[in-house]
Design a protein around this motif. Structure first.
Motif, PDB file in Angstrom:
ATOM      1  N   UNK A  36       0.835  -1.375  -0.012  1.00 52.40           N
ATOM      2  CA  UNK A  36      -0.111  -0.050   0.075  1.00 52.40           C
ATOM      3  C   UNK A  36       1.003   1.134  -0.143  1.00 52.40           C
ATOM      4  N   UNK A  37       1.737   1.474   0.828  1.00 53.12           N
ATOM      5  CA  UNK A  37       2.696   2.467   0.863  1.00 53.12           C
ATOM      6  C   UNK A  37       3.406   2.531  -0.548  1.00 53.12           C
ATOM      7  N   UNK A  38       4.117   1.584  -1.219  1.00 55.03           N
ATOM      8  CA  UNK A  38       4.542   1.561  -2.388  1.00 55.03           C
ATOM      9  C   UNK A  38       3.562   2.081  -3.472  1.00 55.03           C
ATOM     10  N   UNK A  39       2.593   1.727  -3.496  1.00 56.89           N
ATOM     11  CA  UNK A  39       1.400   1.894  -4.283  1.00 56.89           C
ATOM     12  C   UNK A  39       1.208   3.559  -4.243  1.00 56.89           C
ATOM     13  N   UNK A  40       0.718   3.974  -2.973  1.00 55.21           N
ATOM     14  CA  UNK A  40       0.813   5.472  -2.841  1.00 55.21           C
ATOM     15  C   UNK A  40       1.837   6.333  -3.322  1.00 55.21           C
ATOM     16  N   UNK A  41       3.047   5.522  -3.139  1.00 56.51           N
ATOM     17  CA  UNK A  41       4.262   6.532  -3.520  1.00 56.51           C
ATOM     18  C   UNK A  41       4.218   6.438  -5.065  1.00 56.51           C
ATOM     19  N   UNK A  42       3.803   5.480  -5.781  1.00 61.75           N
ATOM     20  CA  UNK A  42       3.728   5.409  -7.114  1.00 61.75           C
ATOM     21  C   UNK A  42       2.667   6.408  -7.702  1.00 61.75           C
ATOM     22  N   UNK A  43       1.550   6.469  -7.172  1.00 58.64           N
ATOM     23  CA  UNK A  43       0.429   7.195  -7.548  1.00 58.64           C
ATOM     24  C   UNK A  43       0.985   8.749  -7.322  1.00 58.64           C
ATOM     25  N   UNK A  44       1.394   9.071  -6.278  1.00 60.63           N
ATOM     26  CA  UNK A  44       2.077  10.584  -6.245  1.00 60.63           C
ATOM     27  C   UNK A  44       2.775  11.063  -7.230  1.00 60.63           C
ATOM     28  N   UNK A  45       3.769  10.345  -7.631  1.00 60.37           N
ATOM     29  CA  UNK A  45       4.933  10.648  -8.787  1.00 60.37           C
ATOM     30  C   UNK A  45       4.210  10.465  -9.920  1.00 60.37           C
ATOM     31  N   UNK A  46       3.288   9.455 -10.099  1.00 58.15           N
ATOM     32  CA  UNK A  46       2.404   9.213 -11.311  1.00 58.15           C
ATOM     33  C   UNK A  46       1.698  10.630 -11.959  1.00 58.15           C
ATOM     34  N   UNK A  47       1.148  11.122 -10.634  1.00 59.05           N
ATOM     35  CA  UNK A  47       0.310  12.408 -10.874  1.00 59.05           C
ATOM     36  C   UNK A  47       1.265  13.332 -11.023  1.00 59.05           C
ATOM     37  N   UNK A  48       2.291  13.534 -10.233  1.00 61.89           N
ATOM     38  CA  UNK A  48       3.413  14.624 -10.477  1.00 61.89           C
ATOM     39  C   UNK A  48       3.901  14.536 -11.740  1.00 61.89           C
ATOM     40  N   UNK A  49       3.948  13.788 -12.645  1.00 63.19           N
ATOM     41  CA  UNK A  49       4.334  13.674 -13.884  1.00 63.19           C
ATOM     42  C   UNK A  49       3.336  14.000 -14.720  1.00 63.19           C
ATOM     43  N   UNK A  50       2.353  14.778 -14.418  1.00 65.09           N
ATOM     44  CA  UNK A  50       1.306  15.184 -15.235  1.00 65.09           C
ATOM     45  C   UNK A  50       0.609  14.125 -16.003  1.00 65.09           C
ATOM     46  N   UNK A  51       0.343  12.786 -15.610  1.00 65.45           N
ATOM     47  CA  UNK A  51      -0.224  11.878 -16.307  1.00 65.45           C
ATOM     48  C   UNK A  51      -1.790  12.214 -16.218  1.00 65.45           C
ATOM     49  N   UNK A  52      -2.392  12.489 -15.005  1.00 65.95           N
ATOM     50  CA  UNK A  52      -3.660  12.714 -14.723  1.00 65.95           C
ATOM     51  C   UNK A  52      -3.720  14.232 -14.150  1.00 65.95           C
ATOM     52  N   UNK A  53      -4.691  14.911 -14.039  1.00 66.88           N
ATOM     53  CA  UNK A  53      -5.406  16.144 -13.422  1.00 66.88           C
ATOM     54  C   UNK A  53      -4.223  17.073 -13.448  1.00 66.88           C
ATOM     55  N   UNK A  54      -3.712  17.094 -14.625  1.00 63.47           N
ATOM     56  CA  UNK A  54      -2.857  18.345 -15.155  1.00 63.47           C
ATOM     57  C   UNK A  54      -3.465  19.377 -15.684  1.00 63.47           C
ATOM     58  N   UNK A  55      -3.151  20.712 -15.510  1.00 61.59           N
ATOM     59  CA  UNK A  55      -3.877  21.806 -15.821  1.00 61.59           C
ATOM     60  C   UNK A  55      -3.856  21.957 -17.493  1.00 61.59           C
ATOM     61  N   UNK A  56      -4.789  22.459 -17.955  1.00 63.49           N
ATOM     62  CA  UNK A  56      -5.110  22.857 -19.503  1.00 63.49           C
ATOM     63  C   UNK A  56      -3.838  23.460 -19.890  1.00 63.49           C
TER      64      UNK A  56
END
Length: 214
Positions: free
Chosen positions: A194-214
């Motif tokens: 769970x901790x590793x998955x949370x770490x992966x989600x955070x960095x995946x989002x930081x890479x502007x894969x999802x929820x990035x600004x237009x």
């Protein structure tokens, strides 16, 4: 097509490189628990092991060590907005490599193996605490009024940071008081996952894969 539409400036190349690094770190975090657990069952048979770190002593050793060293290398290459980002990235990088190179002890460990395992546990704790700092304090910064997408990203970052810290606390509590009672359930394996998955989600989002600004 505009004659300059396909021209990529050095600044654009720099940004794309850092987005790639963030996404690569995120993908490793998202995939590692699944690959280790499923890969061991398929290639070696048997059930799950007691922890993610325990897969060092399975047929998936190369994947575990290689993934942690890859994360460490990516984090060493990462440069943030200021010196604090760089320091945290370097600390997390060294800790990640330490997790991979200093394994947990196997059955009937020698004193040297127990010492190596102590280094492993310390590196793992530093790794997750530093990544939680990224999620709770560094990724959430903004230079002005946050956009709607930035607000949602911050919620994801904070959730991921809290999940990592909660998993660390629960792992410590299990080791101190409930190790024998919960041994059959492999709680450390699922908390680490769970901790590793949370770490992966955070960095995946930081890479502007999802929820990035237009």
């Amino acid at each position: 097509m505009h004659p300059t539409a396909s021209v990529q400036t050095p600044q654009m190349s720099f940004v794309h490189s850092y987005l790639f690094l963030r996404r690569a770190v995120g993908v490793i975090g998202l995939a590692l628990p699944v690959v280790l657990i499923v890969g061991k069952i398929v290639l070696e048979g048997g059930g799950t092991l007691s922890s993610i770190s325990g897969y060092y002593h399975s047929v998936m050793r190369g994947v575990f060590v290689g993934s942690m060293c890859a994360v460490g290398t990516f984090l060493l290459s990462y440069r943030g907005y200021n010196r604090l980002d760089d320091i945290c990235g370097d600390i997390a990088a060294v800790a990640a490599i330490g997790v991979g190179l200093f394994p947990v002890a196997g059955p009937d460990p020698t004193p040297t193996q127990r010492l190596v395992e102590t280094v492993h546990v310390a590196c793992a704790a530093v790794f997750f605490v530093t990544l939680a700092v990224f999620c709770l304090f560094l990724f959430t910064r903004t230079g002005g009024e946050p956009t709607r997408h930035k607000t949602w990203r911050n919620r994801v970052y904070r959730t991921c940071g809290l999940v990592m810290l909660a998993c660390l606390v629960l792992i410590a509590a299990e080791g101190l008081w409930l190790a024998d009672e919960l041994a059959a359930l492999n709680p450390v394996l699922w908390l680490e996952s769970a901790a590793i998955f949370a770490f992966g989600v955070a960095w995946w989002i930081k890479g502007e894969t999802l929820l990035r600004d237009p």
